[in-house]
Write a protein that holds these residues in place. Structure first.
Motif, PDB file in Angstrom:
ATOM      1  N   PRO A  76       0.760  -1.192   0.131  1.00  0.00           N
ATOM      2  CA  PRO A  76      -0.114  -0.045   0.016  1.00  0.00           C
ATOM      3  C   PRO A  76       1.094   1.226   0.013  1.00  0.00           C
ATOM      4  O   PRO A  76       0.397   2.170  -0.575  1.00  0.00           O
ATOM      5  N   HIS A  77       2.113   1.066   0.804  1.00  0.00           N
ATOM      6  CA  HIS A  77       2.934   2.446   0.657  1.00  0.00           C
ATOM      7  C   HIS A  77       3.288   2.674  -0.703  1.00  0.00           C
ATOM      8  O   HIS A  77       3.581   3.906  -1.098  1.00  0.00           O
ATOM      9  N   ALA A 103      -7.048  -3.260   0.885  1.00  0.00           N
ATOM     10  CA  ALA A 103      -6.949  -4.422   1.771  1.00  0.00           C
ATOM     11  C   ALA A 103      -7.624  -5.792   1.377  1.00  0.00           C
ATOM     12  O   ALA A 103      -7.229  -6.966   1.503  1.00  0.00           O
ATOM     13  N   PRO A 104      -8.951  -5.737   0.668  1.00  0.00           N
ATOM     14  CA  PRO A 104      -9.572  -6.925   0.109  1.00  0.00           C
ATOM     15  C   PRO A 104      -8.401  -7.660  -0.938  1.00  0.00           C
ATOM     16  O   PRO A 104      -8.925  -8.868  -1.417  1.00  0.00           O
ATOM     17  N   PHE A 105      -7.515  -6.845  -1.522  1.00  0.00           N
ATOM     18  CA  PHE A 105      -7.067  -7.354  -2.612  1.00  0.00           C
ATOM     19  C   PHE A 105      -5.502  -7.927  -2.318  1.00  0.00           C
ATOM     20  O   PHE A 105      -4.757  -8.591  -3.057  1.00  0.00           O
ATOM     21  N   LEU A 106      -5.252  -7.720  -1.042  1.00  0.00           N
ATOM     22  CA  LEU A 106      -3.826  -8.029  -0.436  1.00  0.00           C
ATOM     23  C   LEU A 106      -3.732  -9.530  -0.150  1.00  0.00           C
ATOM     24  O   LEU A 106      -4.548  -9.990   0.359  1.00  0.00           O
ATOM     25  N   LEU A 112       0.460  -6.680  -2.573  1.00  0.00           N
ATOM     26  CA  LEU A 112      -0.524  -6.574  -3.724  1.00  0.00           C
ATOM     27  C   LEU A 112       0.335  -7.399  -4.757  1.00  0.00           C
ATOM     28  O   LEU A 112       1.004  -6.777  -5.321  1.00  0.00           O
ATOM     29  N   ARG A 113      -0.344  -8.536  -5.226  1.00  0.00           N
ATOM     30  CA  ARG A 113       0.357  -9.375  -6.027  1.00  0.00           C
ATOM     31  C   ARG A 113      -0.169  -9.049  -7.229  1.00  0.00           C
ATOM     32  O   ARG A 113      -1.475  -8.338  -7.241  1.00  0.00           O
ATOM     33  N   ARG A 119      -7.899  -8.438  -9.487  1.00  0.00           N
ATOM     34  CA  ARG A 119      -9.093  -8.540  -8.908  1.00  0.00           C
ATOM     35  C   ARG A 119      -9.520  -7.076  -8.947  1.00  0.00           C
ATOM     36  O   ARG A 119     -10.680  -6.762  -8.817  1.00  0.00           O
ATOM     37  N   PHE A 120      -8.387  -6.235  -8.522  1.00  0.00           N
ATOM     38  CA  PHE A 120      -8.914  -4.777  -8.033  1.00  0.00           C
ATOM     39  C   PHE A 120      -9.495  -4.004  -9.346  1.00  0.00           C
ATOM     40  O   PHE A 120     -10.509  -3.306  -9.127  1.00  0.00           O
TER      41      PHE A 120
END
Length: 141
Positions: A76-77, A103-106, A112-113, A119-120
């Motif tokens: 996220p950073h 958050a839902p995609f980590l 975050l791959r 998916r995002f």
């Protein structure tokens, strides 16, 4: 529905114990969330309609000069730093807000791959599967 008492400040509850005000507020939240999801899906579709959009290239652009680039994920950073380099109003978003959105995609490690990124950004509705496939073909998938 039943009335608890007939005095000022009396409340009416439904069968589940929610007051009319609580029920109204919950319904308003659900409406806003549904509207947001619809808007997000429409935005995902518009992104996939852009012929220049290559999901893999876009994901790699989030790396910047961070060490996570060699590991195949962004944090996220990293996304927050990328947003800060952009000349638009989203550059003022807080790190906590970026983290909450992602958050839902980590994965379990807070990374975050590429699969989470897909998916995002790609449409979820099966009716838009052709747009999703067109975007993935641009990435060589």
């Amino acid at each position: 529905l039943f009335t608890c008492c007939a005095m000022p400040g009396a409340f009416v509850e439904d069968a589940y114990g929610l007051s009319v005000d609580q029920e109204s507020a919950v319904l308003a939240i659900l409406r806003v969330a549904a509207d947001g999801e619809l808007s997000l899906e429409q935005t995902r579709c518009r992104l996939c309609e852009v012929r220049e959009f290559d999901p893999n290239e876009t994901f790699r652009s989030l790396y910047g000069n961070w060490s996570s680039a060699q590991q195949g994920w962004v944090s996220p950073h990293d996304v927050y730093a990328w947003l800060g380099r952009q000349p638009h109003s989203a550059s003022s978003i807080l790190l906590e807000e970026v983290a909450a959105v992602l958050a839902p995609f980590l994965n379990a490690h807070g990374e975050l791959r590429y699969d989470g990124f897909l998916r995002f950004v790609l449409p979820r509705d099966p009716a838009h599967a052709w747009l999703k496939e067109a975007a993935l073909l641009r990435s060589g998938h």
